[in-house]
Design a protein around this motif. Structure first.
Motif, PDB file in Angstrom:
ATOM      1  N   ALA A 155       0.855  -1.183   0.000  1.00  0.00           N
ATOM      2  CA  ALA A 155       0.000   0.000   0.000  1.00  0.00           C
ATOM      3  C   ALA A 155       0.890   1.232   0.000  1.00  0.00           C
ATOM      4  O   ALA A 155       1.748   1.381   0.874  1.00  0.00           O
ATOM      5  CB  ALA A 155      -0.902   0.001   1.232  1.00  0.00           C
ATOM      6  N   ASN A 156       0.709   2.094  -0.988  1.00  0.00           N
ATOM      7  CA  ASN A 156       1.443   3.360  -1.003  1.00  0.00           C
ATOM      8  C   ASN A 156       0.952   4.211   0.163  1.00  0.00           C
ATOM      9  O   ASN A 156      -0.185   4.065   0.620  1.00  0.00           O
ATOM     10  CB  ASN A 156       1.223   4.096  -2.319  1.00  0.00           C
ATOM     11  CG  ASN A 156       1.808   3.344  -3.486  1.00  0.00           C
ATOM     12  OD1 ASN A 156       2.858   2.724  -3.382  1.00  0.00           O
ATOM     13  ND2 ASN A 156       1.103   3.375  -4.609  1.00  0.00           N
ATOM     14  N   LEU A 157       1.810   5.096   0.642  1.00  0.00           N
ATOM     15  CA  LEU A 157       1.455   5.899   1.812  1.00  0.00           C
ATOM     16  C   LEU A 157       0.183   6.713   1.574  1.00  0.00           C
ATOM     17  O   LEU A 157      -0.646   6.857   2.477  1.00  0.00           O
ATOM     18  CB  LEU A 157       2.627   6.817   2.200  1.00  0.00           C
ATOM     19  CG  LEU A 157       2.588   7.357   3.617  1.00  0.00           C
ATOM     20  CD1 LEU A 157       2.623   6.231   4.646  1.00  0.00           C
ATOM     21  CD2 LEU A 157       3.729   8.314   3.862  1.00  0.00           C
ATOM     22  N   GLU A 158      -0.005   7.201   0.353  1.00  0.00           N
ATOM     23  CA  GLU A 158      -1.217   7.983   0.068  1.00  0.00           C
ATOM     24  C   GLU A 158      -2.475   7.113   0.055  1.00  0.00           C
ATOM     25  O   GLU A 158      -3.593   7.631   0.077  1.00  0.00           O
ATOM     26  CB  GLU A 158      -1.084   8.769  -1.234  1.00  0.00           C
ATOM     27  CG  GLU A 158      -0.811   7.941  -2.458  1.00  0.00           C
ATOM     28  CD  GLU A 158       0.675   7.770  -2.779  1.00  0.00           C
ATOM     29  OE1 GLU A 158       0.968   7.239  -3.862  1.00  0.00           O
ATOM     30  OE2 GLU A 158       1.524   8.149  -1.956  1.00  0.00           O
ATOM     31  N   ASP A 159      -2.294   5.776   0.054  1.00  0.00           N
ATOM     32  CA  ASP A 159      -3.431   4.861   0.107  1.00  0.00           C
ATOM     33  C   ASP A 159      -3.667   4.312   1.514  1.00  0.00           C
ATOM     34  O   ASP A 159      -4.341   3.302   1.688  1.00  0.00           O
ATOM     35  CB  ASP A 159      -3.207   3.691  -0.863  1.00  0.00           C
ATOM     36  CG  ASP A 159      -3.159   4.151  -2.309  1.00  0.00           C
ATOM     37  OD1 ASP A 159      -3.875   5.121  -2.648  1.00  0.00           O
ATOM     38  OD2 ASP A 159      -2.402   3.560  -3.103  1.00  0.00           O
ATOM     39  N   ILE A 160      -3.086   4.978   2.500  1.00  0.00           N
ATOM     40  CA  ILE A 160      -3.242   4.571   3.898  1.00  0.00           C
ATOM     41  C   ILE A 160      -3.914   5.722   4.645  1.00  0.00           C
ATOM     42  O   ILE A 160      -3.535   6.883   4.491  1.00  0.00           O
ATOM     43  CB  ILE A 160      -1.876   4.236   4.531  1.00  0.00           C
ATOM     44  CG1 ILE A 160      -1.219   3.064   3.776  1.00  0.00           C
ATOM     45  CG2 ILE A 160      -2.028   3.900   6.015  1.00  0.00           C
ATOM     46  CD1 ILE A 160       0.202   2.760   4.216  1.00  0.00           C
TER      47      ILE A 160
ATOM     48  N   PHE B 146     -10.271  -6.292   9.451  1.00  0.00           N
ATOM     49  CA  PHE B 146     -11.466  -5.460   9.298  1.00  0.00           C
ATOM     50  C   PHE B 146     -12.142  -5.568   7.935  1.00  0.00           C
ATOM     51  O   PHE B 146     -13.141  -4.912   7.691  1.00  0.00           O
ATOM     52  CB  PHE B 146     -11.119  -3.989   9.556  1.00  0.00           C
ATOM     53  CG  PHE B 146     -10.555  -3.751  10.919  1.00  0.00           C
ATOM     54  CD1 PHE B 146     -11.377  -3.800  12.040  1.00  0.00           C
ATOM     55  CD2 PHE B 146      -9.210  -3.492  11.091  1.00  0.00           C
ATOM     56  CE1 PHE B 146     -10.862  -3.586  13.303  1.00  0.00           C
ATOM     57  CE2 PHE B 146      -8.685  -3.284  12.352  1.00  0.00           C
ATOM     58  CZ  PHE B 146      -9.513  -3.335  13.464  1.00  0.00           C
ATOM     59  N   ASN B 147     -11.558  -6.345   7.024  1.00  0.00           N
ATOM     60  CA  ASN B 147     -12.079  -6.462   5.666  1.00  0.00           C
ATOM     61  C   ASN B 147     -12.202  -5.088   5.000  1.00  0.00           C
ATOM     62  O   ASN B 147     -13.172  -4.776   4.333  1.00  0.00           O
ATOM     63  CB  ASN B 147     -13.420  -7.202   5.643  1.00  0.00           C
ATOM     64  CG  ASN B 147     -13.750  -7.727   4.256  1.00  0.00           C
ATOM     65  OD1 ASN B 147     -12.851  -7.996   3.460  1.00  0.00           O
ATOM     66  ND2 ASN B 147     -15.025  -7.865   3.962  1.00  0.00           N
ATOM     67  N   LYS B 148     -11.174  -4.245   5.251  1.00  0.00           N
ATOM     68  CA  LYS B 148     -11.120  -2.893   4.688  1.00  0.00           C
ATOM     69  C   LYS B 148      -9.736  -2.643   4.128  1.00  0.00           C
ATOM     70  O   LYS B 148      -8.748  -3.174   4.634  1.00  0.00           O
ATOM     71  CB  LYS B 148     -11.371  -1.839   5.776  1.00  0.00           C
ATOM     72  CG  LYS B 148     -12.758  -1.780   6.333  1.00  0.00           C
ATOM     73  CD  LYS B 148     -12.846  -0.637   7.330  1.00  0.00           C
ATOM     74  CE  LYS B 148     -14.263  -0.432   7.830  1.00  0.00           C
ATOM     75  NZ  LYS B 148     -14.338   0.723   8.738  1.00  0.00           N
ATOM     76  N   LEU B 149      -9.672  -1.791   3.125  1.00  0.00           N
ATOM     77  CA  LEU B 149      -8.385  -1.323   2.641  1.00  0.00           C
ATOM     78  C   LEU B 149      -7.796  -0.334   3.653  1.00  0.00           C
ATOM     79  O   LEU B 149      -8.551   0.306   4.389  1.00  0.00           O
ATOM     80  CB  LEU B 149      -8.540  -0.658   1.278  1.00  0.00           C
ATOM     81  CG  LEU B 149      -8.904  -1.589   0.116  1.00  0.00           C
ATOM     82  CD1 LEU B 149      -9.254  -0.788  -1.123  1.00  0.00           C
ATOM     83  CD2 LEU B 149      -7.760  -2.562  -0.166  1.00  0.00           C
ATOM     84  N   PRO B 150      -6.479  -0.167   3.672  1.00  0.00           N
ATOM     85  CA  PRO B 150      -5.867   0.750   4.645  1.00  0.00           C
ATOM     86  C   PRO B 150      -6.399   2.181   4.565  1.00  0.00           C
ATOM     87  O   PRO B 150      -6.487   2.862   5.578  1.00  0.00           O
ATOM     88  CB  PRO B 150      -4.378   0.702   4.299  1.00  0.00           C
ATOM     89  CG  PRO B 150      -4.181  -0.590   3.612  1.00  0.00           C
ATOM     90  CD  PRO B 150      -5.471  -0.881   2.901  1.00  0.00           C
ATOM     91  N   LYS B 151      -6.800   2.620   3.373  1.00  0.00           N
ATOM     92  CA  LYS B 151      -7.302   3.996   3.237  1.00  0.00           C
ATOM     93  C   LYS B 151      -8.670   4.180   3.872  1.00  0.00           C
ATOM     94  O   LYS B 151      -9.092   5.297   4.144  1.00  0.00           O
ATOM     95  CB  LYS B 151      -7.341   4.403   1.763  1.00  0.00           C
ATOM     96  CG  LYS B 151      -8.367   3.652   0.940  1.00  0.00           C
ATOM     97  CD  LYS B 151      -8.377   4.085  -0.495  1.00  0.00           C
ATOM     98  CE  LYS B 151      -9.382   3.259  -1.276  1.00  0.00           C
ATOM     99  NZ  LYS B 151      -9.436   3.633  -2.664  1.00  0.00           N
ATOM    100  N   ASP B 152      -9.384   3.077   4.136  1.00  0.00           N
ATOM    101  CA  ASP B 152     -10.737   3.150   4.684  1.00  0.00           C
ATOM    102  C   ASP B 152     -10.789   2.942   6.195  1.00  0.00           C
ATOM    103  O   ASP B 152     -11.876   2.893   6.775  1.00  0.00           O
ATOM    104  CB  ASP B 152     -11.631   2.106   4.005  1.00  0.00           C
ATOM    105  CG  ASP B 152     -11.742   2.341   2.505  1.00  0.00           C
ATOM    106  OD1 ASP B 152     -11.765   3.522   2.090  1.00  0.00           O
ATOM    107  OD2 ASP B 152     -11.790   1.347   1.756  1.00  0.00           O
ATOM    108  N   MET B 153      -9.641   2.846   6.840  1.00  0.00           N
ATOM    109  CA  MET B 153      -9.599   2.602   8.281  1.00  0.00           C
ATOM    110  C   MET B 153     -10.068   3.845   9.044  1.00  0.00           C
ATOM    111  O   MET B 153      -9.664   4.958   8.725  1.00  0.00           O
ATOM    112  CB  MET B 153      -8.179   2.255   8.708  1.00  0.00           C
ATOM    113  CG  MET B 153      -7.608   1.024   8.022  1.00  0.00           C
ATOM    114  SD  MET B 153      -8.341  -0.492   8.590  1.00  0.00           S
ATOM    115  CE  MET B 153      -7.686  -0.538  10.218  1.00  0.00           C
TER     116      MET B 153
END
Length: 194
Positions: free
Chosen positions: A52-57, A167-174
């Motif tokens: 995951a790129n930092l901007e996608d976290i 959490f069944n989520k992408l890092p950007k959706d945390m």
């Protein structure tokens, strides 16, 4: 005064040495190579699908990890000297090693390149590699590398696999509470390599 000046000169010399050394190759950090008994490559793979790129976290997750792991991460150059001094004093008072002072950069180097022995030789090697990392990469690059190669418990070795697994989520959706939980798992989860 002489000791302080000597310390400053040594530190500056080490950073100059690290700057002049070749850039660490970090592109293979998620790669897997399997060789047969005659040293022939039989499999090559990567965990790039977990990267995951930092901007996608989520910024919540970034802030939580920095707060838990290394609150002065963006203000030091690889080593948090006040934290090191405090840890040394605590360890001297307790007459045992009860507190560490590793920064995110040091932890990344240890996770990627070194074993987990608590020897002076390994600590010195870690220090040199940390200096090289800090002079050749910016803080956001180091944080991205760390989040994508760290152990979050339960067999999850990247922020993306952990966020999907827990959490069944992408890092950007945390959200904030999920981010805090992942940051604490990172802090408390011993690697199976320990």
């Amino acid at each position: 005064i002489f000791l302080f000046i000597s310390f400053v000169v040594i530190i500056i010399s080490l950073y100059v040495y690290a700057y002049l050394s070749p850039k660490l190759d970090l592109k293979t950090s998620g790669s897997l190579y399997l060789y047969d008994n005659q040293n022939g490559l039989i499999y090559q793979g990567s965990r790039s699908n977990e990267w995951a790129n930092l901007e996608d976290i989520s910024q919540y997750l970034i802030d939580a990890v920095v707060a838990v792991e290394d609150k002065n991460f963006y203000n030091h150059h690889g080593f948090d000297y006040p934290r090191i001094a405090k840890a040394m004093l605590t360890n001297i008072k307790k007459k045992a090693i009860v507190q560490g002072a590793s920064t995110i950069s040091q932890q990344y180097i240890k996770n990627l390149y070194l074993d987990f022995d608590k020897t002076w030789e390994r600590k010195i090697e870690e220090a040199f590699l940390t200096l090289e990392l800090e002079v050749h990469y910016n803080k956001d690059e180091i944080l991205e590398l760390y989040l994508n190669t760290s152990y979050f418990g339960n067999g999850f070795y990247s922020v993306k696999s952990a966020s999907l697994g827990y959490f069944n989520k992408l890092p950007k959706d945390m959200n904030d509470s999920e981010s805090i939980m992942l940051a604490c798992l990172l802090y408390t989860s011993p690697s199976p390599r320990d």
